[in-house]
Design an enzyme around this catalytic site. Structure first.
Site, PDB file in Angstrom:
ATOM      1  CG  HIS C  97       2.186  -0.348   2.215  1.00 38.97           C
ATOM      2  ND1 HIS C  97       0.807   0.158   2.053  1.00 38.97           N
ATOM      3  CD2 HIS C  97       3.082   0.692   2.492  1.00 38.97           C
ATOM      4  CE1 HIS C  97       0.723   1.419   2.692  1.00 38.97           C
ATOM      5  NE2 HIS C  97       2.148   1.918   2.654  1.00 38.97           N
ATOM      6  CG  HIS C  99       0.815   5.313  -0.516  1.00 39.31           C
ATOM      7  ND1 HIS C  99       0.873   6.333   0.499  1.00 39.31           N
ATOM      8  CD2 HIS C  99       1.818   4.197   0.062  1.00 39.31           C
ATOM      9  CE1 HIS C  99       1.638   6.088   1.724  1.00 39.31           C
ATOM     10  NE2 HIS C  99       2.186   4.842   1.397  1.00 39.31           N
ATOM     11  CG  ASP C 122     -16.253 -12.394  -8.954  1.00 45.07           C
ATOM     12  OD1 ASP C 122     -17.133 -13.307  -8.471  1.00 45.07           O
ATOM     13  OD2 ASP C 122     -16.344 -12.013  -9.892  1.00 45.07           O
ATOM     14  CG  HIS C 173      -0.661   4.580   6.069  1.00 46.32           C
ATOM     15  ND1 HIS C 173       0.222   4.061   7.064  1.00 46.32           N
ATOM     16  CD2 HIS C 173      -0.045   4.725   4.829  1.00 46.32           C
ATOM     17  CE1 HIS C 173       1.501   3.765   6.166  1.00 46.32           C
ATOM     18  NE2 HIS C 173       1.201   3.944   5.026  1.00 46.32           N
ATOM     19  CE1 TYR C 231     -14.462 -16.232 -13.699  1.00 41.57           C
ATOM     20  CE2 TYR C 231     -12.322 -16.405 -13.040  1.00 41.57           C
ATOM     21  CZ  TYR C 231     -13.416 -15.837 -13.765  1.00 41.57           C
ATOM     22  OH  TYR C 231     -12.867 -14.802 -14.791  1.00 41.57           O
TER      23      TYR C 231
END
Lengths: 234, 234, 234, 234
Positions: C97, C99, C122, C173, C231
């Site tokens: 998580h 910001h 991608d 958020h 790839y």
């Protein structure tokens, strides 16, 4: 002695251009002038040389007409702009040309930077002006010298004082800034980029193009400049 | 002892302004106050001195009216704003003034920063307000003190709590932030810049100016502040 | 052994959040899960601790319901979001998580990030979705757990595959990203920020919100994922 | 000998991609070609390998059709674009592909970058073109080779000279740049990003899409290129 000191100041100003990120690659250049003798001379960066490799001895010395007096390298391709400004603005002692991001964007948009706040007012006593574009015949008959000429015309026609407004945007090109010496010139180039950046964000947020009231900008400019300055330690 | 500790905190907060890129050149200043004795005293940065050269001994000590008690250098030109805020907001112990990019842009656009997300709500319990511009007579009769006065008027007229909203935008100028001490003040100045940046991008993407629902912002603010805080290690 | 290795991976992912500039201050957190034993356990960052000071021993160990199994510090305040995602998305082994600036701006504008190019395709097989805002009763009855619940609802109602779309924007958020382990989760968080930045600039330049054709995005996604991937080195 | 030197140039160009921030993660790649022998060979980065870990020996050598001549690793997944460009543009000796922020944004917006100033004109003799999107059958029948094909088509149909315009935007994807060798290619990729950034800011400020007059852009391009070049030290 004096020459050596000026060489070092000009070298330092050129390195500051790179250190402050005001011009990528070999874009950008700084010069200084010594007006103390009977024959003033200009110290300027050589053309297309990497900042990292510059030494004081690489700098080129010319007279006020741009004739080379000393130096084995070619001078900056913008030399004739510098010497014309030194001839026309006798109060200035250093010039810095950059392609810094936001100042160049305003120059490319052919818009003056409005005075939107005290950061601007502390350094520039009014909007940062933008020149007219060069006409085709001006490009053909001496592009670099005429870049200086449109700057001077911009100040003359607008009755602007190059001491109170130490920089300009050349339309479709990039900024020039100046000061009492090379160190102040590069400081002004750096502040010009900062206020160009602030003004960009502000305008996108809808800032009034009229800018701050004249009594605020005058207060801020005069607290740092002139006989009644109160800012700093002297 | 206490004075020495406050000197060091104020020095550190000033260095943080530079380290975090919140103000170029000598723009910006931090101060702290010691209210524990019968005569509170303020420690503040000297005017126009480079951050790199600052030492604790360079800091200037004044009383709550801005009279110099100790120090050989001139105090920050913004001193009278700081002392007025300390007099009017008795809960605060440190003040930081910056010209950080995005917060200054909102100030120049004369727009409050709406609370658009939880990053904002964690630190500011409502929009970051913007003051009115100073009137001509306020500039003439004490510009710096009146900068403090418009901040106080903004909080009084909006019934805002300076503890819940630890910063403000001065219209056409730049932000001030504060906290319980100098360290918290500079943290708030840094967060203010971050939320100003987020809000700038968000508004350009069409974020609703009404911001997030009040029940979300209240939840976020209260989890970090007040008797029911649950964030962190205590 | 396994626990020690997971502790180190989670610590590393938390440090990457700071090193890549994905969250200022103590915003942001990373966790990992070990599902190999009969009782899966989660390793997560403690709450409000500076990244610079984190050690493997500071990390908190919980069960899948968020009950603390080991550790003397409080777990991240977002723990209940992490554990709910681990319960509902059994394919994932790490969650991050942040910001980060541009992903948070899209979240604050409550807009999904359209797939405008192959950089996006991608990594994310379709737009990065944005959740609904939490209702008042969801905030009151368990804000953090319900943050996880709106994420899961967003994926269920949109019939989205959390493996093919390894991240989400929580409205008002910020983003959450995940992967097979903590290292992949932080890589996805970093790519999410990059594509959010590209999409911001592109949209301001007038990029079509419909994005690139489905046959291009499918080609790009599948060359890096699934049995026909070509790839990289295996 | 020659091969070893080209390996080192290509390695250096790949490292420059990372050092200049032109591509995050393993996005981006550089190659070079040696056309001096009877069988030209191409040196290219391996696929999905971290820049930090690259050595000259990791590079892959192929012929002009992309058949591997030497190297134990898989070549860049973009190999077939590189080899097609080398076949069709015989003047070029190095190619660099990046996902740099602003150039990619213009590519995602499917807009050519107008020539708005002399920074652009010094390097690109006209707008930076954008290709058409690939059709579904082009993706299915050889996506990477056809990426090269749309670039070539863009130059052929627009009668553009790949020496005068050393780069292109692939619609919905990202930029490719080239030069006489790998070092010049990466310099062009870097300048392309810079002018894309300047143009982005300028357009938001309302710069005229027509750009600067042709007589200015011609002057600037020709002072750095061709027999009458005056810039630099030779």
């Amino acid at each position: 002695m004096q020459l050596q000191s000026l060489r070092e100041q000009v070298l330092h100003a050129n390195l500051e251009i790179a250190r402050r990120g005001l011009a990528p690659h070999t874009f950008g250049n700084a010069s200084g002038i010594d007006r103390s003798g009977s024959k003033p001379f200009v110290v300027i960066k050589p053309s297309g040389v990497d900042y990292a490799a510059l030494t004081p001895a690489d700098l080129v010395i010319t007279d006020l007409d741009g004739n080379i007096v000393d130096g084995s390298l070619r001078p900056s391709s913008d030399l004739q702009t510098h010497t014309l400004l030194y001839r026309e603005f006798p109060q200035i002692g250093g010039i810095v040309h950059t392609h810094s991001e936001f100042a160049t964007a305003w120059a490319q948009a052919c818009r003056p930077i409005p005075c939107l706040g005290t950061t601007h007012a502390d350094y520039f006593h009014g909007p940062v002006p933008v020149t007219e574009p060069l006409a085709a015949e001006e490009v053909a008959s001496g592009y670099v010298r005429n870049t200086g000429a449109v700057i001077v015309r911009c100040f003359r026609s607008g009755k602007l004082d190059p001491v109170a407004i130490p920089g300009v945007l050349v339309a479709g090109h990039a900024p020039f800034a100046w000061g009492r010496g090379p160190a102040e010139a590069v400081e002004h180039a750096d502040v010009l980029e900062y206020i160009a950046r602030l003004a960009f964000y502000s305008v996108l947020l809808g800032a009034p193009e009229t800018g701050i009231p004249g009594y605020v900008s005058a207060y801020h400019y005069l607290r740092k400049h002139g006989p009644k300055a109160t800012y700093g330690q002297q």
